[in-house]
Design a protein around this motif. Structure first.
Motif, PDB file in Angstrom:
ATOM      1  N   PHE A 178      -6.268  -9.895   0.722  1.00 14.28           N
ATOM      2  CA  PHE A 178      -6.273 -11.293   0.294  1.00 14.28           C
ATOM      3  C   PHE A 178      -7.482 -11.547  -0.593  1.00 14.28           C
ATOM      4  CE2 PHE A 178      -8.155 -15.478   0.762  1.00 14.28           C
ATOM      5  CZ  PHE A 178      -7.115 -16.298   0.366  1.00 14.28           C
ATOM      6  N   CYS A 179      -7.254 -12.256  -1.702  1.00 12.78           N
ATOM      7  CA  CYS A 179      -8.346 -12.696  -2.563  1.00 12.78           C
ATOM      8  C   CYS A 179      -7.852 -13.872  -3.398  1.00 12.78           C
ATOM      9  CB  CYS A 179      -8.806 -11.558  -3.485  1.00 12.78           C
ATOM     10  SG  CYS A 179     -10.249 -11.982  -4.496  1.00 12.78           S
ATOM     11  N   PRO A 180      -8.581 -14.995  -3.425  1.00 12.24           N
ATOM     12  CA  PRO A 180      -8.183 -16.085  -4.322  1.00 12.24           C
ATOM     13  C   PRO A 180      -8.166 -15.583  -5.764  1.00 12.24           C
ATOM     14  CG  PRO A 180      -9.879 -16.820  -2.788  1.00 12.24           C
ATOM     15  CD  PRO A 180      -9.795 -15.334  -2.659  1.00 12.24           C
ATOM     16  N   LEU A 181      -7.134 -15.920  -6.507  1.00 16.10           N
ATOM     17  CA  LEU A 181      -7.021 -15.380  -7.859  1.00 16.10           C
ATOM     18  C   LEU A 181      -8.125 -15.900  -8.767  1.00 16.10           C
ATOM     19  CD1 LEU A 181      -5.653 -13.608  -9.880  1.00 16.10           C
ATOM     20  CD2 LEU A 181      -3.908 -15.370 -10.229  1.00 16.10           C
ATOM     21  N   TYR A 182      -8.533 -17.160  -8.601  1.00 15.60           N
ATOM     22  CA  TYR A 182      -9.620 -17.661  -9.447  1.00 15.60           C
ATOM     23  C   TYR A 182     -10.912 -16.873  -9.193  1.00 15.60           C
ATOM     24  CZ  TYR A 182     -11.063 -20.103  -5.185  1.00 15.60           C
ATOM     25  OH  TYR A 182     -11.440 -20.383  -3.904  1.00 15.60           O
ATOM     26  N   ALA A 183     -11.071 -16.341  -7.962  1.00 17.51           N
ATOM     27  CA  ALA A 183     -12.298 -15.614  -7.607  1.00 17.51           C
ATOM     28  C   ALA A 183     -12.286 -14.172  -8.090  1.00 17.51           C
ATOM     29  CB  ALA A 183     -12.486 -15.644  -6.088  1.00 17.51           C
ATOM     30  N   LEU A 184     -11.098 -13.620  -8.257  1.00 18.07           N
ATOM     31  CA  LEU A 184     -10.959 -12.232  -8.688  1.00 18.07           C
ATOM     32  C   LEU A 184     -11.281 -12.143 -10.181  1.00 18.07           C
ATOM     33  CD1 LEU A 184      -9.884  -9.335  -7.971  1.00 18.07           C
ATOM     34  CD2 LEU A 184      -7.626 -10.161  -8.678  1.00 18.07           C
ATOM     35  N   HIS A 185     -12.291 -11.362 -10.536  1.00 24.23           N
ATOM     36  CA  HIS A 185     -12.654 -11.258 -11.956  1.00 24.23           C
ATOM     37  C   HIS A 185     -12.935  -9.799 -12.292  1.00 24.23           C
ATOM     38  CE1 HIS A 185     -17.178 -11.147 -11.163  1.00 24.23           C
ATOM     39  NE2 HIS A 185     -16.657 -11.462  -9.992  1.00 24.23           N
ATOM     40  N   VAL A 537      -5.952 -15.377  13.931  1.00 23.66           N
ATOM     41  CA  VAL A 537      -7.227 -15.327  13.217  1.00 23.66           C
ATOM     42  C   VAL A 537      -8.338 -15.118  14.244  1.00 23.66           C
ATOM     43  CG1 VAL A 537      -8.802 -16.598  11.715  1.00 23.66           C
ATOM     44  CG2 VAL A 537      -6.328 -16.808  11.398  1.00 23.66           C
ATOM     45  N   VAL A 538      -9.065 -14.019  14.103  1.00 21.50           N
ATOM     46  CA  VAL A 538     -10.058 -13.638  15.102  1.00 21.50           C
ATOM     47  C   VAL A 538     -11.061 -14.762  15.337  1.00 21.50           C
ATOM     48  CG1 VAL A 538     -11.985 -12.066  15.565  1.00 21.50           C
ATOM     49  CG2 VAL A 538      -9.787 -11.151  14.790  1.00 21.50           C
ATOM     50  N   GLN A 539     -11.548 -15.425  14.278  1.00 19.18           N
ATOM     51  CA  GLN A 539     -12.538 -16.483  14.462  1.00 19.18           C
ATOM     52  C   GLN A 539     -11.988 -17.641  15.292  1.00 19.18           C
ATOM     53  OE1 GLN A 539     -14.690 -15.706  10.193  1.00 19.18           O
ATOM     54  NE2 GLN A 539     -14.624 -17.798  10.889  1.00 19.18           N
ATOM     55  N   TYR A 540     -10.693 -17.885  15.221  1.00 18.53           N
ATOM     56  CA  TYR A 540     -10.080 -18.929  16.041  1.00 18.53           C
ATOM     57  C   TYR A 540      -9.840 -18.447  17.466  1.00 18.53           C
ATOM     58  CZ  TYR A 540      -8.913 -23.103  13.324  1.00 18.53           C
ATOM     59  OH  TYR A 540      -8.973 -24.300  12.651  1.00 18.53           O
ATOM     60  N   THR A 563      -9.883 -17.329   7.442  1.00 21.35           N
ATOM     61  CA  THR A 563      -9.058 -17.884   6.375  1.00 21.35           C
ATOM     62  C   THR A 563      -9.989 -18.449   5.299  1.00 21.35           C
ATOM     63  OG1 THR A 563      -8.922 -20.205   7.084  1.00 21.35           O
ATOM     64  CG2 THR A 563      -7.418 -18.636   8.152  1.00 21.35           C
ATOM     65  N   HIS A 564      -9.402 -18.933   4.216  1.00 20.40           N
ATOM     66  CA  HIS A 564     -10.200 -19.487   3.121  1.00 20.40           C
ATOM     67  C   HIS A 564     -10.953 -20.750   3.534  1.00 20.40           C
ATOM     68  CE1 HIS A 564      -6.302 -21.547   3.014  1.00 20.40           C
ATOM     69  NE2 HIS A 564      -6.999 -22.598   2.622  1.00 20.40           N
ATOM     70  N   ASP A 565     -10.547 -21.400   4.610  1.00 19.07           N
ATOM     71  CA  ASP A 565     -11.204 -22.622   5.064  1.00 19.07           C
ATOM     72  C   ASP A 565     -12.330 -22.349   6.059  1.00 19.07           C
ATOM     73  OD1 ASP A 565      -9.817 -24.534   3.603  1.00 19.07           O
ATOM     74  OD2 ASP A 565      -8.181 -24.629   5.049  1.00 19.07           O
ATOM     75  N   ASN A 645      -9.240  -9.753   4.184  1.00 20.51           N
ATOM     76  CA  ASN A 645     -10.007 -10.529   3.214  1.00 20.51           C
ATOM     77  C   ASN A 645     -11.032  -9.597   2.575  1.00 20.51           C
ATOM     78  OD1 ASN A 645     -11.697 -12.253   1.801  1.00 20.51           O
ATOM     79  ND2 ASN A 645     -11.683 -13.850   3.368  1.00 20.51           N
ATOM     80  N   LEU A 646     -10.876  -9.333   1.287  1.00 20.64           N
ATOM     81  CA  LEU A 646     -11.728  -8.350   0.623  1.00 20.64           C
ATOM     82  C   LEU A 646     -13.206  -8.697   0.744  1.00 20.64           C
ATOM     83  CD1 LEU A 646      -9.676  -7.625  -2.627  1.00 20.64           C
ATOM     84  CD2 LEU A 646     -10.162  -6.031  -0.758  1.00 20.64           C
TER      85      LEU A 646
END
Length: 730
Positions: A178-185, A537-540, A563-565, A645-646
């Motif tokens: 998983f990676c947000p596309l706007y963040a992937l550069h 989700v492990v954190q949850y 997650t992203h949040d 999550n990369l």
């Protein structure tokens, strides 16, 4: 007054408005008369004030019994089913005639002698007796059908959804990143990820054995005026965001001297250098530069006949909504104001030539065609290589966007979706978007929800449904009121599940429901019944309670660390998110200190678990080893999908989104710390993903062997799984 409030509560129940709810602390919160009245008025109830509730209740009760059929009904699977109909008792000696129109175009005539059909319920309203009958239906194929029944006041209509009980469920155990596309550069992109970067990521994951590439919503956004880059506030759930176009991959680049001159110019090169070196995504400036080039390409494209131009007009013809969308965006740019303030004809949905600039209209048409072309090409390549895209469907849309303008009757425009006060957001949350109108979408045969699902599933093999609880109920905050004054409004959840089941089978796509946080048991039960995968989700899942820090990973889940949040996993373990929550007023100093202690205890319990399971060496407790062990634990689990999550693999501490941070923060702007060319070669990244692939491969092999044997007991099968997936520290 007390009698009127009682009538108000009964009227609210008829409209699906809850008069009370149990908060996160287990306390019952009752809605005020003003809150109930505002919600009912937003739903269209004939209620001038809550003092007239008795009269409105009487009118709605009579209207209900005088309406023979519900606008929508669900038939599950191939089991015998009935169509409920409300009729005056005076008709019970008659034979009803109906017409069944199948999705295929076939028509059947049905007849029901009412005297031979059992009565399910009866009532007397305004001196008239009514009965509810269950009209038997023939076996129906899966699909969307229509039935009309000749009644006392003419033909009554119902939209029949015949769906498999469960959504599409694959048998394999997969993994992906998983990676947000706007963040992937990357070295080649313009300071933010584009669809070519996503394709390169997909190819890299394929070499490592992964089958999934996941990202945040890719939908159209306002990136000028108004400006809102949040992927969860899209202009539309029906169109893509041209911000993610790879301009250099557009064939017209080689045929446009104007575009080539722009790309070679010192101004562009300086801007490009700024974009590529900045740690944050500058949406407004990047989109402005990209649009200049796209407009030059559009001028060249439309000026000369070509095979591509023919293909373009074919796309416009086959996608009728795209022309309407392009006119809307072009009108927004000409008006420089929200659609709610436009002149009446424009505001009410009538746009003609002269209301917008034609070059802007052509630009938006061209951009949507290119987006469909590039994202579609990526999805097809993924499919050919046995992979799939994991896309995300947001809960809401921008209040001033295309969908609320064109589909406004599908929304309740006088309220905002949100959440009641809880332990974190003590004042509640207002998310700023209008929720779907539960009754109007039914009357429209779910035209709009079906359209936005199909828009995503044409390319997505995995689709995450944001805030799954919203299919059941959503917290409505009337305009002018605080979140604490909101009320829950119910939706016809089974009808949404029927659509998800039908569309997932037709597209062979997996549906995942975001069910994190405080979720009523009925939501999780419905998800399980209908084959909707849940999130693990492990954190949850970390808990200080006895019995272990983590519950077992369910088989029907997509497992991840966060997650992203949420904070990144390393930031979570270090408690780096707690000072921010203190600064935002979500914690006081004493609570922050207690949270630090609790967090340390949770991480210690998790570390002990990983050592006991032998995913973590006894002598290891450094952050990277703990992250590696967590991924091994999830990869060896029965989860359907493991999504890595990369950013966790290089111990990132900066979050992608901090809910409630507001405009002063950097939400949705954070680039990955490393470019694609760098992280794709990092040993710590490669080692974890290779181990995840090894364990997932073993999990698939173990399943196949157990399916072949078939006769072994569950306990023996579990022992074999543990032996095959022998834990080893990595």
């Amino acid at each position: 007054m007390k009698s009127e409030f009682g009538s108000l509560e009964k009227l609210a129940r008829m409209y699906g408005v809850q008069g009370s709810y149990v908060d996160v602390h287990g306390r019952k919160q009752r809605a005020s008369a003003d809150s109930l009245q505002a919600a009912l008025q937003a739903l269209g109830a004939p209620l001038a004030s809550h003092q007239h509730a008795t009269e409105a209740l009487r009118a709605q009760t009579l209207a209900l019994w005088q309406t023979p059929l519900e606008p929508v009904a669900v038939v599950w699977g191939h089991s015998p089913s009935v169509l409920k109909i409300r009729l005056p008792s005076s008709m019970m000696h008659k034979t009803l005639t109906g017409h069944l129109f199948l999705e295929t175009g076939e028509e059947q005539i049905l007849r029901w002698p009412l005297r031979h059909i059992p009565t399910l319920h009866n009532s007397k309203i305004e001196g008239t007796s009514y009965q509810v009958k269950g009209l038997p239906l023939p076996n129906l194929p899966a699909g969307y059908h229509r039935v009309t029944v000749d009644g006392p006041q003419g033909a009554a209509h119902c939209f029949l959804m015949c769906a498999p009980v469960t959504a599409y469920i694959p048998k394999t155990h997969t993994w992906g990143v998983f990676c947000p596309l706007y963040a992937l550069h990357s070295d080649r992109s313009w300071g933010s990820g584009d669809w070519t970067d996503l394709d390169r990521l997909r190819e890299w994951v394929a070499v490592l054995g992964g089958q999934i590439v996941g990202t945040l919503p890719l939908l159209a956004s306002f990136l000028d005026e108004p400006f809102d880059p949040s992927p969860y506030a899209p202009v539309s759930r029906l169109f893509w965001n041209e911000f993610f176009l790879d301009v250099t991959g557009i064939p017209e680049v080689g045929r446009s001297p104007e575009a080539q001159a722009l790309l070679r110019s010192s101004m562009f090169q300086a801007e490009l250098n700024t974009f590529q070196t900045a740690p944050l995504v500058d949406y407004r400036r990047q989109m402005s530069v990209k649009r200049q080039v796209l407009e030059a390409l559009a001028r060249s494209f439309f000026s000369t006949p070509s095979d591509r131009l023919t293909a373009f007009w074919r796309f416009v013809r086959d996608s009728p909504g795209v022309d309407d969308y392009a006119r809307f965006r072009a009108t927004c740019e000409r008006q420089h104001s929200p659609w709610t303030t436009w002149p009446a004809p424009l505001r009410d949905g009538t746009l003609a030539k002269g209301d917008y600039e034609e070059p802007a209209w052509r630009y938006h048409l061209y951009a949507q065609w290119l987006a469909h072309e590039q994202l579609g090409g990526l999805a097809r390549k993924a499919h050919r290589s046995g992979q799939g895209l994991y896309l995300d469907l947001p809960l809401g849309v921008h209040a001033q966007g295309y969908d609320t303008w064109r589909e406004r009757t599908a929304f309740a425009l006088d309220v905002s979706g949100g959440a009641p006060p809880d332990a974190v957001f003590t004042k509640g949350q207002s998310w700023g978007f209008p929720p779907l109108h539960p009754h109007h979408v039914r009357e429209q045969r779910y035209r709009y929800p079906i359209a936005y699902l199909r828009h995503h599933l044409q390319f997505a093999k995995f689709l995450r449904i944001d805030h799954m609880m919203g299919l059941h109920r959503l917290f409505w905050i009337p305009k002018g009121m605080e979140p604490r004054d909101g009320v829950y409004v119910r939706y016809a959840a089974e009808e949404f599940y029927a659509i998800l089941s039908l569309e997932s089978h037709r597209h062979q796509s997996v549906i995942l429901g975001e069910n994190l946080g405080t979720v009523p048991p009925a939501v999780n039960n419905s998800m399980k019944r209908h084959g909707i995968h849940q999130m693990y989700v492990v954190q949850y899942e970390l808990t200080p309670q006895a019995g272990g820090p983590l519950r077992p990973v369910p088989a029907d889940s997509v497992a991840s660390l966060n997650t992203h949040d949420m904070p990144t996993f390393h930031a979570y373990c270090q408690g780096l998110d707690i000072p921010g929550r203190l600064a935002m007023g979500l914690l006081d100093k004493k609570e922050a200190e207690a949270e630090h202690k609790t967090r340390q205890a949770l991480v210690a319990r998790l570390t002990r678990l990983l050592k006991r399971k032998e995913w973590l060496a006894r002598t290891s407790s450094d952050a990277l080893s703990v992250v590696k062990a967590c991924w091994a634990h999830l990869a060896a689990s029965p989860a359907r999908v493991v999504l890595v999550n990369l950013e966790d693999l290089w111990l990132e501490t900066e979050p992608q989104n901090v809910p409630g941070l507001g405009e002063e923060g950097t939400n949705w702007q954070q680039k990955t710390r490393h470019r694609f060319e760098v992280f794709s070669q990092m040993p710590q990244v490669l080692n974890v993903l290779r181990e995840v692939n090894r364990l997932r491969t073993l999990r698939r092999s173990a399943r196949k062997k157990d399916e072949k044997k078939g006769k072994s007991s569950p306990k023996k099968g579990e022992r074999r799984q543990k032996k095959r997936l022998h834990a080893r520290p990595i």
